[in-house]
Design a protein around this motif. Structure first.
Motif, PDB file in Angstrom:
ATOM      1  N   SER A  89       0.813  -1.211   0.000  1.00 16.83           N
ATOM      2  CA  SER A  89       0.000   0.000   0.000  1.00 16.83           C
ATOM      3  C   SER A  89       0.850   1.266   0.000  1.00 16.83           C
ATOM      4  O   SER A  89       0.353   2.351  -0.234  1.00 16.83           O
ATOM      5  N   LEU A  90       2.155   1.111   0.280  1.00 22.24           N
ATOM      6  CA  LEU A  90       3.041   2.269   0.277  1.00 22.24           C
ATOM      7  C   LEU A  90       3.413   2.638  -1.158  1.00 22.24           C
ATOM      8  O   LEU A  90       3.579   1.762  -2.007  1.00 22.24           O
ATOM      9  N   PRO A  91       3.568   3.920  -1.453  1.00 26.89           N
ATOM     10  CA  PRO A  91       4.009   4.332  -2.798  1.00 26.89           C
ATOM     11  C   PRO A  91       5.390   3.748  -3.098  1.00 26.89           C
ATOM     12  O   PRO A  91       6.263   3.691  -2.228  1.00 26.89           O
ATOM     13  N   ILE A  92       5.604   3.326  -4.330  1.00 25.31           N
ATOM     14  CA  ILE A  92       6.875   2.704  -4.703  1.00 25.31           C
ATOM     15  C   ILE A  92       8.043   3.649  -4.502  1.00 25.31           C
ATOM     16  O   ILE A  92       9.142   3.234  -4.105  1.00 25.31           O
ATOM     17  N   ASP A  93       7.852   4.951  -4.740  1.00 26.07           N
ATOM     18  CA  ASP A  93       8.930   5.926  -4.546  1.00 26.07           C
ATOM     19  C   ASP A  93       9.386   5.963  -3.098  1.00 26.07           C
ATOM     20  O   ASP A  93      10.586   6.079  -2.804  1.00 26.07           O
ATOM     21  N   LEU A  94       8.411   5.861  -2.177  1.00 27.12           N
ATOM     22  CA  LEU A  94       8.752   5.874  -0.754  1.00 27.12           C
ATOM     23  C   LEU A  94       9.493   4.597  -0.371  1.00 27.12           C
ATOM     24  O   LEU A  94      10.456   4.628   0.409  1.00 27.12           O
ATOM     25  N   ILE A  95       9.053   3.474  -0.922  1.00 26.79           N
ATOM     26  CA  ILE A  95       9.725   2.195  -0.634  1.00 26.79           C
ATOM     27  C   ILE A  95      11.176   2.237  -1.098  1.00 26.79           C
ATOM     28  O   ILE A  95      12.091   1.846  -0.365  1.00 26.79           O
ATOM     29  N   LEU A  96      11.397   2.742  -2.311  1.00 29.94           N
ATOM     30  CA  LEU A  96      12.764   2.819  -2.832  1.00 29.94           C
ATOM     31  C   LEU A  96      13.619   3.762  -1.992  1.00 29.94           C
ATOM     32  O   LEU A  96      14.796   3.498  -1.748  1.00 29.94           O
ATOM     33  N   GLU A  97      13.008   4.871  -1.536  1.00 33.52           N
ATOM     34  CA  GLU A  97      13.738   5.823  -0.706  1.00 33.52           C
ATOM     35  C   GLU A  97      14.172   5.171   0.608  1.00 33.52           C
ATOM     36  O   GLU A  97      15.297   5.389   1.096  1.00 33.52           O
ATOM     37  N   ILE A  98      13.306   4.354   1.185  1.00 33.12           N
ATOM     38  CA  ILE A  98      13.642   3.657   2.433  1.00 33.12           C
ATOM     39  C   ILE A  98      14.821   2.718   2.212  1.00 33.12           C
ATOM     40  O   ILE A  98      15.770   2.683   3.001  1.00 33.12           O
ATOM     41  N   PHE A  99      14.802   1.982   1.122  1.00 32.96           N
ATOM     42  CA  PHE A  99      15.852   0.998   0.857  1.00 32.96           C
ATOM     43  C   PHE A  99      17.194   1.658   0.526  1.00 32.96           C
ATOM     44  O   PHE A  99      18.248   1.056   0.760  1.00 32.96           O
ATOM     45  N   THR A 100      17.173   2.877  -0.007  1.00 36.59           N
ATOM     46  CA  THR A 100      18.452   3.533  -0.311  1.00 36.59           C
ATOM     47  C   THR A 100      19.216   3.896   0.955  1.00 36.59           C
ATOM     48  O   THR A 100      20.411   4.169   0.905  1.00 36.59           O
ATOM     49  N   ARG A 101      18.526   3.900   2.093  1.00 34.84           N
ATOM     50  CA  ARG A 101      19.172   4.242   3.353  1.00 34.84           C
ATOM     51  C   ARG A 101      19.806   3.029   4.035  1.00 34.84           C
ATOM     52  O   ARG A 101      20.414   3.145   5.099  1.00 34.84           O
ATOM     53  N   LEU A 102      19.657   1.859   3.430  1.00 37.56           N
ATOM     54  CA  LEU A 102      20.202   0.630   4.004  1.00 37.56           C
ATOM     55  C   LEU A 102      21.586   0.326   3.431  1.00 37.56           C
ATOM     56  O   LEU A 102      21.908   0.737   2.321  1.00 37.56           O
ATOM     57  N   PRO A 103      22.404  -0.422   4.170  1.00 39.92           N
ATOM     58  CA  PRO A 103      23.671  -0.895   3.599  1.00 39.92           C
ATOM     59  C   PRO A 103      23.415  -1.884   2.465  1.00 39.92           C
ATOM     60  O   PRO A 103      22.350  -2.509   2.405  1.00 39.92           O
ATOM     61  N   SER A 104      24.392  -2.030   1.582  1.00 39.36           N
ATOM     62  CA  SER A 104      24.223  -2.938   0.441  1.00 39.36           C
ATOM     63  C   SER A 104      24.022  -4.372   0.896  1.00 39.36           C
ATOM     64  O   SER A 104      23.332  -5.158   0.240  1.00 39.36           O
ATOM     65  N   LYS A 105      24.621  -4.759   2.036  1.00 43.78           N
ATOM     66  CA  LYS A 105      24.408  -6.110   2.553  1.00 43.78           C
ATOM     67  C   LYS A 105      22.936  -6.368   2.820  1.00 43.78           C
ATOM     68  O   LYS A 105      22.408  -7.439   2.506  1.00 43.78           O
ATOM     69  N   SER A 106      22.247  -5.384   3.412  1.00 47.54           N
ATOM     70  CA  SER A 106      20.820  -5.531   3.716  1.00 47.54           C
ATOM     71  C   SER A 106      19.994  -5.585   2.445  1.00 47.54           C
ATOM     72  O   SER A 106      19.045  -6.371   2.332  1.00 47.54           O
ATOM     73  N   VAL A 107      20.349  -4.746   1.458  1.00 52.23           N
ATOM     74  CA  VAL A 107      19.632  -4.771   0.176  1.00 52.23           C
ATOM     75  C   VAL A 107      19.750  -6.150  -0.468  1.00 52.23           C
ATOM     76  O   VAL A 107      18.774  -6.695  -0.994  1.00 52.23           O
ATOM     77  N   ALA A 108      20.945  -6.734  -0.416  1.00 50.69           N
ATOM     78  CA  ALA A 108      21.153  -8.061  -1.001  1.00 50.69           C
ATOM     79  C   ALA A 108      20.266  -9.103  -0.323  1.00 50.69           C
ATOM     80  O   ALA A 108      19.710  -9.991  -0.990  1.00 50.69           O
ATOM     81  N   ARG A 109      20.114  -9.014   0.998  1.00 53.22           N
ATOM     82  CA  ARG A 109      19.262  -9.973   1.711  1.00 53.22           C
ATOM     83  C   ARG A 109      17.799  -9.795   1.323  1.00 53.22           C
ATOM     84  O   ARG A 109      17.061 -10.773   1.139  1.00 53.22           O
ATOM     85  N   PHE A 110      17.328  -8.543   1.199  1.00 52.26           N
ATOM     86  CA  PHE A 110      15.927  -8.306   0.846  1.00 52.26           C
ATOM     87  C   PHE A 110      15.603  -8.792  -0.570  1.00 52.26           C
ATOM     88  O   PHE A 110      14.462  -9.123  -0.860  1.00 52.26           O
TER      89      PHE A 110
END
Length: 402
Positions: free
Chosen positions: A9-30
């Motif tokens: 239900s969250l806007p995709i732009d907001l979701i991407l913005e949240i993920f950009t604040r994570l380390p690359s290790k966390s992005v790889a796990r998600f």
């Protein structure tokens, strides 16, 4: 409440913005959660957004070599002025690791020689995520090569004299590049001094016979070679490791440090020659006397590079110890600031187990680069052959060992 529906239900732009604040290790796990998340977090828009945010928070990458223990250990810290900053531990390469210095380009590390289960291999790795890929050793090599990156095609290549290994293309063997320049056959690489700037790999070499410095220029994309005279550095022929190659506003800079006397006190003098014009082979020299600093004047240190955003020279202590300092010198303001770095751990900070530090400025996490390589597995799970009992050893508790 169903988590999946709540997220959708969250806007995709907001979701991407949240993920950009994570380390690359966390992005790889998600990315492993589902096909949807894998597709979203591998999209071109997300990669661009992540790189832009990562570039706004550059880090110092520390590669620590403990040759007496046959290992490289990787850390990073924020690249900014503060009285003290913590280190983040990332990964470790263990095995029979050679004494050849690692090479850095665009977030990845090339280690020329690692022995894993009695097999010799060059290793390309992402020091942050711990992902790696092994390749065939080039036989009879004396230099063991440098890593270069072409930002247009997002392509990595290893150059070992005139032999080239293309990374991530499916090629597994070295190929020899015919070089039309006769002078290319008359010199050999002399030190670890090498750097890739805007898709061009530079390294320092010495001519045979009448010994003199030259700079070898290799365009990573076109694979064309050029030679630039660098006889202005011949005073360092006996100790070429004292020269560092840096990126000075997109141009090649060669830096060395001297110690001078100022009123009976030892001071540090920083000398940099910049290759202003490749065609005319014009070098312009700059000399800076650094403000007095008792720690810097009394320790062994290296030039890590020049920070792109501020123009600061970044100097780091040569060996792990406690306290350990990084120094930022701004030539325009004539200021010198020291930052204490914590977190190497008790073993690395002891005199008996200390490691030699190689630092790299402006390290950013580029997700498109790690995707292009399709690296296979974590370095923390590399299996090595014990030299004493000849049994296979798997090192899982890496952080405890450091």
């Amino acid at each position: 409440m169903e988590r999946g529906k709540n997220m959708e239900s969250l806007p995709i732009d907001l979701i991407l913005e949240i993920f950009t604040r994570l380390p690359s290790k966390s992005v790889a796990r998600f990315r492993t959660l589902s096909k949807h998340w894998a597709s979203t977090l591998r999209s071109r828009d997300f990669k661009k957004l992540f790189l832009a945010r990562s570039s706004a928070r550059p880090r110092l990458l520390f590669a620590v070599e403990r040759y007496q223990h046959n290992e490289w250990i990787f850390f990073s810290s924020p690249q900014r002025y503060e009285k003290s900053l913590p280190l983040d531990y990332h990964t470790k390469v263990s095995g029979d690791v050679s004494s050849f210095v690692c090479s850095y380009a665009s977030g990845l590390i090339y280690i020329p020689f690692v022995r894993i289960i009695e097999k010799d291999t060059p290793l390309i790795c992402n020091p942050i995520t711990g992902m790696y890929e092994g390749y065939e050793v080039r036989k009879y090599s004396k230099s063991h090569g440098f890593l270069g990156f072409d930002p247009i095609d997002e392509q990595f290549k290893v150059l070992d004299q005139n032999s080239i290994l293309t990374i991530g293309s499916g090629e597994v063997n070295w190929r020899t590049k015919k070089v039309s320049c006769d002078r290319f056959r008359l010199f050999d690489r002399c030190s670890a001094a090498g750097i890739c700037i805007n898709g061009v790999l530079y390294y320092l070499a010495i001519t045979y016979g009448l010994r003199s410095f030259v700079i070898v220029r290799f365009d990573v994309r076109s694979e064309e070679f050029n030679i630039t005279d660098a006889a202005c550095f011949n005073d360092h022929l006996e100790h070429p490791s004292g020269l560092s190659l840096v990126n000075s506003n997109g141009k090649l800079g060669v830096v060395n440090c001297n110690f001078a006397d100022a009123g009976g006190r030892r001071t540090v003098e920083l000398c940099m020659s910049v290759l202003e014009d490749v065609e005319t082979q014009e070098w312009v020299k700059y000399v800076y006397t650094l403000p007095q600093n008792e720690v810097l004047e009394s320790c062994e240190f290296k030039v890590a590079g020049v920070a792109a955003a501020t123009g600061d020279f970044v100097l780091c202590m040569k060996y792990t110890c406690k306290p350990y300092f990084v120094f930022y010198f701004n030539p325009e303001k004539n200021t010198l600031q020291s930052v204490e770095i914590h977190g190497f751990g008790a073993k690395l900070e002891s005199v008996e187990d200390r490691g030699e530090v190689y630092a790299f400025v402006d390290h950013v996490e580029d997700l498109s680069v790690s995707d292009a390589l399709q690296l296979k597995s974590s370095i923390s799970h590399i299996k090595t052959l014990c030299a004493c009992c000849k049994k296979v050893v798997q090192r899982d508790n890496i952080e405890e060992e450091v």
